[in-house]
Design a protein around this motif. Structure first.
Motif, short mmCIF file in Angstrom:
data_model
loop_
_atom_site.label_atom_id
_atom_site.label_comp_id
_atom_site.label_asym_id
_atom_site.label_seq_id
_atom_site.Cartn_x
_atom_site.Cartn_y
_atom_site.Cartn_z
N TYR A 188 0.81 -1.23 0.00
CA TYR A 188 0.00 0.00 0.00
C TYR A 188 0.83 1.27 0.00
O TYR A 188 0.73 2.08 0.92
CB TYR A 188 -0.98 0.00 1.18
CG TYR A 188 -1.91 -1.19 1.13
CD1 TYR A 188 -3.09 -1.13 0.40
CD2 TYR A 188 -1.56 -2.39 1.73
CE1 TYR A 188 -3.92 -2.22 0.31
CE2 TYR A 188 -2.38 -3.50 1.64
CZ TYR A 188 -3.56 -3.41 0.94
OH TYR A 188 -4.38 -4.50 0.84
N SER A 244 -5.46 -13.65 2.54
CA SER A 244 -6.79 -13.14 2.89
C SER A 244 -7.61 -14.32 3.41
O SER A 244 -8.10 -15.14 2.62
CB SER A 244 -7.50 -12.54 1.67
OG SER A 244 -6.77 -11.48 1.15
N TYR A 251 -14.66 -8.37 -7.65
CA TYR A 251 -14.29 -8.17 -6.24
C TYR A 251 -15.50 -7.61 -5.49
O TYR A 251 -15.68 -6.40 -5.39
CB TYR A 251 -13.09 -7.22 -6.18
CG TYR A 251 -12.43 -7.15 -4.81
CD1 TYR A 251 -11.57 -8.16 -4.38
CD2 TYR A 251 -12.68 -6.09 -3.94
CE1 TYR A 251 -10.97 -8.10 -3.13
CE2 TYR A 251 -12.08 -6.03 -2.70
CZ TYR A 251 -11.23 -7.03 -2.30
OH TYR A 251 -10.64 -6.98 -1.06
C1 AVI Z 1 -7.30 -4.91 2.20
N1 AVI Z 1 -7.69 -6.32 2.04
C2 AVI Z 1 -8.88 -6.63 2.84
C3 AVI Z 1 -7.80 -6.79 0.64
C4 AVI Z 1 -8.16 -8.31 0.64
O1 AVI Z 1 -9.16 -8.66 0.02
O2 AVI Z 1 -7.44 -9.09 1.29
C5 AVI Z 1 -6.51 -6.56 -0.14
C6 AVI Z 1 -6.55 -7.13 -1.54
N2 AVI Z 1 -5.61 -7.87 -2.07
C7 AVI Z 1 -5.95 -8.19 -3.30
N3 AVI Z 1 -7.14 -7.69 -3.56
C8 AVI Z 1 -7.53 -7.01 -2.46
#
Ligand code: AVI
Length: 285
Positions: free
Chosen positions: A37, A247, A54
């Motif tokens: 980030y 995640s 997403y």
């Molecule tokens: C910040 N975090 C909750 C995101 C996740 O989904 O783990 C970061 C992310 N990495 C890839 N896409 C989004």
């Protein structure tokens, strides 16, 4: 000639030490996901939040209501964007804290009047970026800062089909790939490294045992990399990966268990209909 961006030296040396430690780790090489980030990464993450694949952020927003807000954020650009966006909403007063989350929360808690109650927001399933044990420890630390009766609204992404989860972290437009690869670009920019980004590819995996998505960067050939500011040289084999983020995905009842073990009780749980994601209202007991 190498050109480094000028950054405070403490920041550079912490970053360099983490990069060195992670890349020289025996077995699975690793880079801490918080370094995804920087300014570019934060902008790419904003773009990820708009991707059709997403669903997390939209699910989170659909479950949210208007509130007063003390944003706590380590990325200055994300904090400024947040203040700018939310500062325009009537009846929302904003005081930003450019600090790690728990430090910022401590500062907010210390500044409150005795009769004030706190509603802490930890949304977007950011807790999922900790492994499960560290996530629980984080909840425990939040609980220690709070007083009995304060509340924590916790966003947690729930398990769904592996295909959907993989698509969310390997989108068709390649934004998540750019987000992941930017970590190497950042190491080049800030630590003078010579990662050749064309020789790495983004990979999202579902870890069945740990029930989490893992992001990796796969070396497409055997290659050497120099990172002068970290005083490190690494040889990567063809196919070897660097693990950049996890995640965790949860079961709804699992979140209730986590709450109870860390000194909260789960007063409400709302699950989004389009994308399995839970908003959990936890009350400090
Ligand atoms: C910040 N975090 C909750 C995101 C996740 O989904 O783990 C970061 C992310 N990495 C890839 N896409 C989004």
């Amino acid at each position: 000639m190498l050109t480094y961006q000028t950054l405070p030296s403490r920041h550079v040396s912490e970053f360099a030490a983490s990069v060195s430690e992670g890349l020289l780790k025996p077995g699975q090489r690793e880079l801490p996901s918080k370094y995804l980030y920087d300014e570019v990464g934060s902008a790419l993450f904003e773009a990820i939040c708009l991707l059709p694949e997403y669903g997390l952020t939209r699910a989170d927003a659909r479950l949210r209501q208007k509130t007063y807000y003390f944003p706590i954020e380590i990325s200055p650009s994300a904090l400024a964007a947040c203040e700018k966006e939310l500062g325009q909403i009537d009846l929302v007063s904003i005081v930003g804290y450019e600090q790690p989350y728990l430090e910022g929360l401590r500062a907010v808690a210390q500044g409150r009047d005795e009769e004030d109650h706190l509603l802490v927001l930890f949304l977007g399933s950011t807790i999922g970026n900790f492994d499960r044990a560290a996530g629980e420890e984080f909840l425990r630390e939040i609980r220690e800062i709070l007083q009995t009766g304060d509340a924590l609204l916790l966003g947690t992404d729930l398990e769904k089909s592996v295909e959907t989860q993989l698509r969310a972290y390997n989108d068709a437009a390649g934004v998540t790939a750019a987000f992941n690869l930017n970590l190497l670009a950042r190491i080049n920019r800030e630590l003078g490294a010579d990662f050749d980004l064309t020789c790495f590819e983004h990979e999202a995996r579902w870890n069945f045992e740990e029930r989490r998505i893992e992001m990796h960067l796969r070396s497409m050939r055997r290659q050497g990399v120099k990172i002068p500011a970290a005083n490190v040289r690494v040889m990567l084999n063809e196919g070897e990966t660097i693990w950049t983020e996890s995640s965790q995905k949860y079961k709804a009842e699992e979140v209730m268990g986590m709450a109870e073990r860390t000194g909260f009780r789960c007063e409400g749980q709302w699950v989004d209909e389009e994308w399995p994601f839970a908003g959990n209202l936890l009350i400090a007991g």
